[in-house]
Design a protein around this motif. Structure first.
Motif, short mmCIF file in Angstrom:
data_model
loop_
_atom_site.label_atom_id
_atom_site.label_comp_id
_atom_site.label_asym_id
_atom_site.label_seq_id
_atom_site.Cartn_x
_atom_site.Cartn_y
_atom_site.Cartn_z
N ARG A 25 6.48 35.73 -60.00
CA ARG A 25 7.76 35.40 -59.38
C ARG A 25 8.65 36.63 -59.29
O ARG A 25 9.30 36.87 -58.27
CB ARG A 25 8.44 34.29 -60.19
CG ARG A 25 9.84 33.88 -59.67
CD ARG A 25 10.43 32.84 -60.61
NE ARG A 25 11.83 32.56 -60.36
CZ ARG A 25 12.29 31.48 -59.76
NH1 ARG A 25 11.47 30.55 -59.31
NH2 ARG A 25 13.59 31.30 -59.60
N GLU A 26 8.69 37.43 -60.34
CA GLU A 26 9.52 38.64 -60.32
C GLU A 26 9.04 39.63 -59.27
O GLU A 26 9.86 40.26 -58.58
CB GLU A 26 9.54 39.27 -61.70
CG GLU A 26 10.34 38.47 -62.72
CD GLU A 26 10.31 39.09 -64.10
OE1 GLU A 26 9.59 40.09 -64.29
OE2 GLU A 26 11.01 38.56 -65.00
N ARG A 27 7.72 39.79 -59.15
CA ARG A 27 7.20 40.68 -58.10
C ARG A 27 7.54 40.14 -56.71
O ARG A 27 7.91 40.91 -55.81
CB ARG A 27 5.68 40.83 -58.25
CG ARG A 27 5.24 41.71 -59.41
CD ARG A 27 3.77 42.05 -59.35
NE ARG A 27 2.93 40.86 -59.57
CZ ARG A 27 2.48 40.47 -60.75
NH1 ARG A 27 2.79 41.17 -61.84
NH2 ARG A 27 1.71 39.40 -60.87
N PHE A 28 7.44 38.83 -56.57
CA PHE A 28 7.79 38.21 -55.28
C PHE A 28 9.25 38.45 -54.93
O PHE A 28 9.58 38.81 -53.79
CB PHE A 28 7.49 36.71 -55.33
CG PHE A 28 8.05 35.95 -54.16
CD1 PHE A 28 7.42 36.00 -52.92
CD2 PHE A 28 9.20 35.19 -54.28
CE1 PHE A 28 7.94 35.31 -51.83
CE2 PHE A 28 9.73 34.50 -53.20
CZ PHE A 28 9.09 34.56 -51.97
N ILE A 29 10.14 38.25 -55.89
CA ILE A 29 11.57 38.43 -55.64
C ILE A 29 11.87 39.87 -55.24
O ILE A 29 12.67 40.14 -54.32
CB ILE A 29 12.38 38.00 -56.88
CG1 ILE A 29 12.31 36.48 -57.07
CG2 ILE A 29 13.83 38.47 -56.77
CD1 ILE A 29 12.83 35.68 -55.89
N ALA A 30 11.23 40.83 -55.88
CA ALA A 30 11.44 42.23 -55.51
C ALA A 30 10.96 42.50 -54.09
O ALA A 30 11.64 43.18 -53.31
CB ALA A 30 10.71 43.14 -56.50
N HIS A 37 16.30 42.95 -46.42
CA HIS A 37 17.13 44.05 -45.95
C HIS A 37 16.53 44.73 -44.73
O HIS A 37 17.24 45.10 -43.80
CB HIS A 37 17.33 45.08 -47.07
CG HIS A 37 18.29 46.17 -46.68
ND1 HIS A 37 17.86 47.41 -46.25
CD2 HIS A 37 19.65 46.20 -46.64
CE1 HIS A 37 18.92 48.15 -45.96
NE2 HIS A 37 20.02 47.45 -46.19
N ASP A 38 15.22 44.87 -44.73
CA ASP A 38 14.57 45.63 -43.67
C ASP A 38 14.23 44.80 -42.44
O ASP A 38 14.08 45.33 -41.35
CB ASP A 38 13.26 46.26 -44.19
CG ASP A 38 13.51 47.30 -45.27
OD1 ASP A 38 14.66 47.75 -45.39
OD2 ASP A 38 12.55 47.65 -45.99
N HIS A 39 14.08 43.48 -42.62
CA HIS A 39 13.66 42.60 -41.52
C HIS A 39 14.46 41.31 -41.57
O HIS A 39 14.63 40.72 -42.63
CB HIS A 39 12.17 42.24 -41.64
CG HIS A 39 11.25 43.42 -41.68
ND1 HIS A 39 10.76 44.01 -40.55
CD2 HIS A 39 10.73 44.11 -42.73
CE1 HIS A 39 9.97 45.02 -40.90
NE2 HIS A 39 9.94 45.10 -42.21
N GLY A 40 14.90 40.86 -40.43
CA GLY A 40 15.50 39.53 -40.35
C GLY A 40 14.47 38.47 -40.06
O GLY A 40 14.79 37.29 -40.00
N ALA A 159 15.03 31.06 -52.78
CA ALA A 159 14.38 32.35 -53.07
C ALA A 159 15.25 33.51 -52.62
O ALA A 159 15.36 34.53 -53.31
CB ALA A 159 13.02 32.40 -52.39
N ILE A 160 15.89 33.36 -51.46
CA ILE A 160 16.79 34.40 -50.97
C ILE A 160 17.94 34.61 -51.96
O ILE A 160 18.32 35.76 -52.25
CB ILE A 160 17.31 34.04 -49.57
CG1 ILE A 160 16.18 34.17 -48.54
CG2 ILE A 160 18.50 34.91 -49.17
CD1 ILE A 160 16.54 33.67 -47.15
N ALA A 161 18.51 33.51 -52.46
CA ALA A 161 19.61 33.64 -53.41
C ALA A 161 19.19 34.46 -54.63
O ALA A 161 19.92 35.36 -55.08
CB ALA A 161 20.10 32.25 -53.83
N VAL A 162 18.01 34.17 -55.18
CA VAL A 162 17.55 34.91 -56.36
C VAL A 162 17.31 36.37 -56.01
O VAL A 162 17.65 37.28 -56.78
CB VAL A 162 16.28 34.25 -56.93
CG1 VAL A 162 15.75 35.07 -58.11
CG2 VAL A 162 16.56 32.82 -57.37
N LEU A 295 22.39 46.50 -54.64
CA LEU A 295 22.29 45.91 -53.31
C LEU A 295 23.54 46.19 -52.49
O LEU A 295 23.46 46.40 -51.27
CB LEU A 295 22.05 44.40 -53.40
CG LEU A 295 20.83 43.93 -54.19
CD1 LEU A 295 20.71 42.41 -54.12
CD2 LEU A 295 19.56 44.59 -53.66
N LYS A 296 24.68 46.17 -53.13
CA LYS A 296 25.95 46.38 -52.44
C LYS A 296 25.95 47.72 -51.69
O LYS A 296 26.55 47.85 -50.61
CB LYS A 296 27.10 46.31 -53.44
CG LYS A 296 28.48 46.24 -52.80
CD LYS A 296 29.57 46.27 -53.86
CE LYS A 296 29.56 45.02 -54.72
NZ LYS A 296 30.04 43.85 -53.93
#
Length: 352
Positions: A25-30, A37-40, A159-162, A295-296
């Motif tokens: 899960r942590e790898r997925f979130i990263a 950020h790179d793709h919509g 998932a986006i929120a995390v 992220l900011k």
């Protein structure tokens, strides 16, 4: 039917990794944070939607579009003040230009409310859908599919929120208890019947996330941040996910709402798709999320388009888009909200 093959340039995201063990899960979130950020846009696998349901929706959508025109026009959108129902090709507009696709729009099933002088204008969007009498099986099928892609969209949103350093229910306060659930079944006729190759003009989607089901014919294109157009062809077993303006607003541009369009298919070919737009509650206002410092630093700011102003008030934003996309419905039911130019029938810009 043959699957049309084109190079796949967009990322592939397996949402089942979000529900795996802690390390995965942590790898997925990263990975997802970088993708956001790179793709919509990205392809989604591991979504758990029954392949039979997907196949039934595509097959039954084709049966709807094969109905005689007079049966489809029984539920023409212009008969609905809530912007629900059937549109012939050329009856929806993007940035003032006709989109060459026919479609059926439904949203959350509801009851129309009495509109008074003090009622917020966006409440005109609430009400019942229109369903074809000639194809009664379409209603339960599309409502079942709408419920499933709502589940998928909310799962992606968690998932986006995390990935943004927030609790997974960070957006729940602005979509519970009832998000907007706009669903379109769509047919693009071959180019021999279109005046242009604009299936849908270049635009951004206005909601949280779009869950797009493509049949077998390509046509979707995505514009990168540096202006390059990439094809997004169908990939069996996937949905195409794109992030919308609500997430761009909420993240001050860290998450992209990418410009995209659809090119009409060549002569003798038709293209089918099913687009689901998961949005916030209409009475919500979109906050700005306080992102973690790492992220900011990558916030881009919100895109400014004078032809498509974006409002943080969700209902106002959605009503604006519907009025501009469907000028015939606007003039028939909402003339009091229009400018003199719109009442005269002049082309207007559209965000959809």
């Amino acid at each position: 039917m043959t699957i049309h093959t084109l190079p796949v340039h967009l990322p592939l995201v397996d949402i089942s990794r979000f529900h795996a063990g802690t390390a995965e899960r942590e790898r997925f979130i990263a990975d997802l944070g970088k993708t956001l950020h790179d793709h919509g846009f990205f392809y989604l696998t591991g979504h758990g939607v029954d392949p039979k349901l997907i196949a039934d929706v595509i097959a039954t959508s084709k049966r709807f579009f094969a109905l005689p025109l007079e049966e489809k026009l029984e539920i023409e959108m212009v008969k609905s003040p809530h912007f629900r129902g059937y549109n012939r090709a050329g009856y929806e507009r993007t940035r003032g230009q006709q989109d060459w696709r026919e479609q059926l729009d439904i949203n959350t099933e509801g009851t129309a409310i009495e509109i008074g002088a003090e009622t917020p204008a966006w409440k005109r969007l609430l009400g019942p859908n229109q369903w074809p009498a000639a194809l009664p099986e379409l209603k339960p099928l599309l409502l079942a599919y709408q419920a499933e892609v709502t589940r998928v969209g909310i799962d992606v949103l968690k998932a986006i929120a995390v990935a943004l350093g927030q609790p997974e229910d960070a957006f729940a306060q602005i979509y519970e208890p009832q998000p907007s659930q706009l669903l379109k079944i769509i047919r693009y006729p071959g180019r021999e019947v279109a005046e242009t190759d604009q299936g849908v003009g270049a635009h951004k989607d206005g909601g949280f996330v779009t869950v797009l089901l493509q049949d077998t014919v390509p046509g979707l294109r995505v514009q990168t941040e540096d202006g390059v157009w990439l094809d997004a062809p169908p990939v069996p077993g996937t949905f195409v996910i794109n992030t919308g303006e609500l997430l761009e607003l909420a993240t001050n541009g860290f998450v992209r709402a990418d410009v995209h369009d659809v090119v009409a298919p060549p002569a003798g070919v038709e293209r089918f798709s099913v687009a689901f737009f998961l949005g916030s509650r209409y009475d919500a206002t979109i906050p700005v999320i306080d992102l973690p410092e790492e992220l900011k630093r990558d916030e881009r700011g919100v895109t400014i388009d004078p032809l498509n102003p974006i409002f943080r008030e969700v209902g106002q934003n959605h009503l604006k888009s519907r009025l501009r996309s469907h000028p015939d419905v606007a003039r028939a039911h909402h003339a009091d909200l229009l400018t003199p130019e719109q009442l005269a029938g002049e082309a207007v810009a559209s965000a959809y």
